[in-house]
Design a protein around this motif. Sequence first.
Motif, PDB file in Angstrom:
ATOM      1  N   ILE A 280      14.835  11.371 -17.423  1.00  0.00           N
ATOM      2  CA  ILE A 280      14.549  12.819 -17.342  1.00  0.00           C
ATOM      3  C   ILE A 280      15.264  13.555 -16.131  1.00  0.00           C
ATOM      4  CG2 ILE A 280      12.807  14.614 -17.001  1.00  0.00           C
ATOM      5  CD1 ILE A 280      10.866  13.020 -18.717  1.00  0.00           C
ATOM      6  N   GLY A 281      15.841  14.509 -16.170  1.00  0.00           N
ATOM      7  CA  GLY A 281      16.415  15.196 -14.995  1.00  0.00           C
ATOM      8  C   GLY A 281      15.630  16.322 -14.669  1.00  0.00           C
TER       9      GLY A 281
ATOM     10  N   GLN B 276       4.707   3.464 -19.344  1.00  0.00           N
ATOM     11  CA  GLN B 276       3.753   2.863 -18.391  1.00  0.00           C
ATOM     12  C   GLN B 276       3.861   3.642 -17.223  1.00  0.00           C
ATOM     13  OE1 GLN B 276       2.149   0.364 -19.347  1.00  0.00           O
ATOM     14  NE2 GLN B 276       3.176   0.495 -21.337  1.00  0.00           N
ATOM     15  N   LYS B 277       2.591   3.579 -16.551  1.00  0.00           N
ATOM     16  CA  LYS B 277       2.740   4.515 -15.309  1.00  0.00           C
ATOM     17  C   LYS B 277       3.494   4.151 -14.405  1.00  0.00           C
ATOM     18  CE  LYS B 277      -0.406   4.314 -11.224  1.00  0.00           C
ATOM     19  NZ  LYS B 277      -1.390   4.048 -10.659  1.00  0.00           N
ATOM     20  N   ASN B 278       4.350   5.118 -13.773  1.00  0.00           N
ATOM     21  CA  ASN B 278       5.269   4.928 -12.544  1.00  0.00           C
ATOM     22  C   ASN B 278       6.455   4.137 -12.922  1.00  0.00           C
ATOM     23  OD1 ASN B 278       5.052   6.258 -10.219  1.00  0.00           O
ATOM     24  ND2 ASN B 278       3.729   5.017  -9.390  1.00  0.00           N
ATOM     25  N   SER B 279       7.138   4.452 -14.463  1.00  0.00           N
ATOM     26  CA  SER B 279       8.149   3.524 -14.873  1.00  0.00           C
ATOM     27  C   SER B 279       9.310   4.251 -14.357  1.00  0.00           C
ATOM     28  CB  SER B 279       8.283   3.340 -16.191  1.00  0.00           C
ATOM     29  OG  SER B 279       8.950   4.637 -17.058  1.00  0.00           O
ATOM     30  N   ALA B 280      10.487   3.332 -13.990  1.00  0.00           N
ATOM     31  CA  ALA B 280      11.758   3.999 -13.549  1.00  0.00           C
ATOM     32  C   ALA B 280      12.595   4.584 -14.890  1.00  0.00           C
ATOM     33  CB  ALA B 280      12.587   2.843 -12.557  1.00  0.00           C
TER      34      ALA B 280
ATOM     35  N   LEU C 271       1.043  -1.307   0.014  1.00  0.00           N
ATOM     36  CA  LEU C 271      -0.029   0.053   0.056  1.00  0.00           C
ATOM     37  C   LEU C 271       0.902   1.313  -0.024  1.00  0.00           C
ATOM     38  CD1 LEU C 271      -2.943  -1.132   2.482  1.00  0.00           C
ATOM     39  CD2 LEU C 271      -2.909  -0.694   0.183  1.00  0.00           C
ATOM     40  N   PHE C 272       2.204   1.220   0.286  1.00  0.00           N
ATOM     41  CA  PHE C 272       2.956   2.351   0.393  1.00  0.00           C
ATOM     42  C   PHE C 272       2.941   3.295  -0.774  1.00  0.00           C
ATOM     43  CE2 PHE C 272       6.892   4.863   0.915  1.00  0.00           C
ATOM     44  CZ  PHE C 272       6.756   5.250   2.026  1.00  0.00           C
ATOM     45  N   GLU C 273       2.885   2.508  -2.011  1.00  0.00           N
ATOM     46  CA  GLU C 273       3.002   3.198  -3.354  1.00  0.00           C
ATOM     47  C   GLU C 273       1.715   4.240  -3.399  1.00  0.00           C
ATOM     48  OE1 GLU C 273       2.491   1.667  -7.679  1.00  0.00           O
ATOM     49  OE2 GLU C 273       3.449  -0.025  -6.288  1.00  0.00           O
ATOM     50  N   PHE C 274       0.627   3.694  -2.620  1.00  0.00           N
ATOM     51  CA  PHE C 274      -0.324   5.001  -2.695  1.00  0.00           C
ATOM     52  C   PHE C 274      -0.198   5.984  -1.968  1.00  0.00           C
ATOM     53  CE2 PHE C 274      -2.363   0.521  -3.857  1.00  0.00           C
ATOM     54  CZ  PHE C 274      -2.941   1.118  -5.078  1.00  0.00           C
ATOM     55  N   ILE C 275       0.705   5.630  -0.883  1.00  0.00           N
ATOM     56  CA  ILE C 275       0.910   7.035   0.038  1.00  0.00           C
ATOM     57  C   ILE C 275       1.771   7.953  -0.604  1.00  0.00           C
ATOM     58  CG2 ILE C 275       1.836   7.889   2.061  1.00  0.00           C
ATOM     59  CD1 ILE C 275       0.882   5.284   3.616  1.00  0.00           C
ATOM     60  N   MET C 276       2.733   7.518  -1.508  1.00  0.00           N
ATOM     61  CA  MET C 276       3.717   7.979  -2.121  1.00  0.00           C
ATOM     62  C   MET C 276       2.897   8.889  -3.164  1.00  0.00           C
ATOM     63  SD  MET C 276       6.600   8.088  -0.666  1.00  0.00           S
ATOM     64  CE  MET C 276       5.623   8.657   0.833  1.00  0.00           C
ATOM     65  N   GLU C 277       2.036   8.515  -4.006  1.00  0.00           N
ATOM     66  CA  GLU C 277       1.578   8.913  -5.365  1.00  0.00           C
ATOM     67  C   GLU C 277       1.040  10.316  -4.935  1.00  0.00           C
ATOM     68  OE1 GLU C 277      -2.095   7.386  -7.409  1.00  0.00           O
ATOM     69  OE2 GLU C 277      -0.677   5.894  -7.520  1.00  0.00           O
ATOM     70  N   GLY C 278       1.630  11.352  -5.503  1.00  0.00           N
ATOM     71  CA  GLY C 278       1.123  12.660  -4.984  1.00  0.00           C
ATOM     72  C   GLY C 278      -0.334  12.946  -6.013  1.00  0.00           C
ATOM     73  N   SER C 279      -0.955  14.040  -5.597  1.00  0.00           N
ATOM     74  CA  SER C 279      -2.073  14.237  -6.592  1.00  0.00           C
ATOM     75  C   SER C 279      -2.353  15.682  -6.765  1.00  0.00           C
ATOM     76  CB  SER C 279      -3.407  13.550  -6.272  1.00  0.00           C
ATOM     77  OG  SER C 279      -3.839  14.153  -5.163  1.00  0.00           O
TER      78      SER C 279
ATOM     79  N   LYS D 275       5.266  18.129 -13.648  1.00  0.00           N
ATOM     80  CA  LYS D 275       4.950  17.068 -12.612  1.00  0.00           C
ATOM     81  C   LYS D 275       4.336  15.867 -13.149  1.00  0.00           C
ATOM     82  CE  LYS D 275       5.132  19.936  -8.463  1.00  0.00           C
ATOM     83  NZ  LYS D 275       4.324  20.711  -7.587  1.00  0.00           N
ATOM     84  N   CYS D 276       3.484  16.353 -14.183  1.00  0.00           N
ATOM     85  CA  CYS D 276       2.745  14.927 -14.579  1.00  0.00           C
ATOM     86  C   CYS D 276       3.653  14.199 -15.596  1.00  0.00           C
ATOM     87  CB  CYS D 276       1.637  15.416 -15.408  1.00  0.00           C
ATOM     88  SG  CYS D 276       0.108  16.047 -14.575  1.00  0.00           S
ATOM     89  N   THR D 277       4.296  15.088 -16.301  1.00  0.00           N
ATOM     90  CA  THR D 277       5.323  14.567 -17.234  1.00  0.00           C
ATOM     91  C   THR D 277       6.470  13.339 -16.511  1.00  0.00           C
ATOM     92  OG1 THR D 277       5.182  16.422 -18.570  1.00  0.00           O
ATOM     93  CG2 THR D 277       6.932  15.103 -19.110  1.00  0.00           C
ATOM     94  N   VAL D 278       6.846  14.170 -15.398  1.00  0.00           N
ATOM     95  CA  VAL D 278       8.022  13.156 -14.779  1.00  0.00           C
ATOM     96  C   VAL D 278       7.565  11.999 -13.996  1.00  0.00           C
ATOM     97  CG1 VAL D 278       9.958  13.595 -13.255  1.00  0.00           C
ATOM     98  CG2 VAL D 278       9.352  15.379 -14.687  1.00  0.00           C
ATOM     99  N   GLY D 279       6.182  12.130 -13.649  1.00  0.00           N
ATOM    100  CA  GLY D 279       5.441  11.049 -13.188  1.00  0.00           C
ATOM    101  C   GLY D 279       5.179  11.190 -11.512  1.00  0.00           C
ATOM    102  N   LEU D 280       5.539  12.528 -11.251  1.00  0.00           N
ATOM    103  CA  LEU D 280       5.319  12.789  -9.963  1.00  0.00           C
ATOM    104  C   LEU D 280       3.714  12.981  -9.845  1.00  0.00           C
ATOM    105  CD1 LEU D 280       8.050  15.298  -9.188  1.00  0.00           C
ATOM    106  CD2 LEU D 280       7.800  13.070  -8.137  1.00  0.00           C
TER     107      LEU D 280
END
Lengths: 226, 240, 236
Positions: free
Chosen positions: B82-83, B72-76, A218-226, B51-56
């Motif tokens: 990207i810096g 894909q979502k949240n890819s490393a 579940l930690f991933e969900f905490i880190m996911e900002g919105s 932020k959307c582009t970087v995945g934050l």
Amino acid sequence: MSILIDAWTIAWKDLSNELKTKQTIGMMVIFSSLVILVFSFAFDPTNNMVKAVIPGLVWLITIFSGILGLNRSFLSEHENDCLTGLRSAPIDPSSIYLGKVLANFIVVTVVQVISIPVLFILFDYRFLGAILWFMLIVIVGTFGFIIVGTFLAALAANAKNSEMLLPVLLLPLLSPLMIAAVQGTRIVLENQDISDAISWLQLMAAYDLLFLAACFFLFEFIMEGS
Amino acid sequence: MKELGNMLELKNMTKILGDKLILKNVSLVLNKGETLAVIGPNGAGKSTFFKCTVGLLQPTSGDIIIEGQKIQKNSAEIKRKIGFLGHESFLYNTLTPMENLKFYGKLFKVKNIDEKATRLLKEVGLHYFKEIPIRSFSRGMMQRLAIARVLLAEPDILMLDEPHTGLDQEAVALLNRIIKQKQTNGTSILIISHDFDQVHELADRVTILNKGRITETIQLTSDIDLPKMKDWYAEAVAQK
Amino acid sequence: MSKVSGIIDKLLFFTLVPSFFLALWLVFIWSPVERVMGAPQKIFYFHVGCAWVAFLAFIIVGYYSVRNLIKPNMNHHIAAGISAEIGVIFTTVTLLSGMIWGKSSWNTWWTWEPRLATTLILWFIYVAYLFVRKMEGSWENIARLSAVFGIIGCINVPIVFMAIRWWNTKLHPVVFGEGKDQSGGGIAPEMLLTLLFSIFTITVLYAFLMRKGIEIEKMRDTVRRAKNRAISRLAS
Ligand SMILES: Nc1ncnc2c1ncn2[C@@H]1O[C@H](COP(=O)(O)OP(=O)(O)O)[C@@H](O)[C@H]1O
Ligand SMILES: [Mg+2]
């Protein structure tokens, strides 16, 4: 595998910093000593009832001082928005969690190594139990506390009043673990049948594993900002 | 110096925060080796867009394509390529510049961290301060170190969110020199700035993001000088 | 859609009112007075009903939490919150009635009877959950964080119960065993019927409150949106 390496990198960052300043550990040790002091006023240490409160006190000082450290662990990441820096690094978010668990666990264990003997000394308690079992119970219990505590600290860090929020969130969730830990400790300290302690130990181990899995996921969900 | 091909492509990116539509169908192409400046009024959604582009942040809808591959979502992978330089420095106050760089270097799996970090610190002029915890640093020094942090992983794409704010003249010149050097190395750069001088000096192309929409884009050819660009911007923003 | 939901509301309301009076009649007049305990035993019918709803409400919170994590949805977020708020009320009633019960049957306000103690912990988890929802931020953020906490809380409740029961059997093996509150032992058929009926009634009450609560919250949300829109129109 790289999850563990990243986790260690993050944990080491916190720990080496702690080694340099010794601030958090120092505060936690002082705080737990003060708790012991206050309790020795509350329960006369020369009294016979001391034996009965010692197992509870072991865990009380662990939790009270531990919460101080837990609060710091994610709040420090909010300075300069470092947490976002971690999130923008090519690492699995769970490695942040594991790293923090590792660092917090080591810090709390170090505090225990100092504060539990202090407790025994100030309460003039002669340790007669099985030391290895005692240590095992303390380690498993502390680990469970840190697993849930770190997770909730990350959650609470999103709030303005996170220092106040964390205990409110954490303590109800810890209740089964604390029951098991205190009972297990009591059995070991009073040299009762060790098989009873083992069943409490099993409960704690199950709690640890279950929550480690749940929090890790579940930690991933905490880190996911919105 | 221009190479052909898209480095980064964003298709119809939309972001809803709360019940506010912050980005509306933002599409944009960043070519290899190109420097694209994104300008626009405060609160237009520029930082959100980055932020959307970087995945934050998770875009509500839309695709991100890097070198022809959908991300894909949240890819490393995207984070390695990207810096990202944000509003905040992402640096630890308790650590020294060297320790900060080493820490991030490890997370970004940089090889020869020591050597690179030392070289970068020299480059941004913080070499003499490398053993001092950065708590005492001024805003400009922090920004220099933040830039060093971004450059450490040698990303293919640089995304700089208002990198010039808080820097003195000397530091601005230094930053521009670094950016130009990166340009000659073929790094693609996206830059947000309110400083038209710097935008004009650095960018190949300028695009306006206003109220969550990309309204206009202009190629900075040699016949467009600074006043002309300012006029163009004022006109474009006033239209809406 | 709104027509169907209106019919459901009416149906609930017109089931609720007669059942309520019927339940009261069943509890206080029809069902026999328990021989040993006398009249205070009647609390039991409400106590069990409320306890059931308290736990049901938390399961519902957990359910909507999971749904919310999979895909953020304003309606699920609202539903989880309302369920938690109603849950707090029923948990409180359960605790109070349990205490009164304890006073009259064991002459003590509080015992660490596993079900009652678990309810107390549940109350704290509920309150913590509501605190998480009170955090500042966009609703998606809060929905996500509170959903995470709801799930963790849900996992925790059965473990709490197990731990307390275990603790109890080891601490007081004789005094507080199973079947203490009649559910395990011999129960007269009238009592059982009354119990089932009051559980049914309280569950309908929960469903009714839930629907009303969600409706009100949605209205609030609509008003808030309209306000925001008005502000942004004024600003531009
Ligand atoms: N967490 C948030 N919740 C709700 N609205 C937000 C949030 N963050 C930013 N916004 C809104 O998004 C809009 C764009 O913000 P931002 O991207 O920071 O603008 P800028 O172009 O100045 O960088 C602003 O109107 C701001 O109010
Ligand atoms: Mg901005």
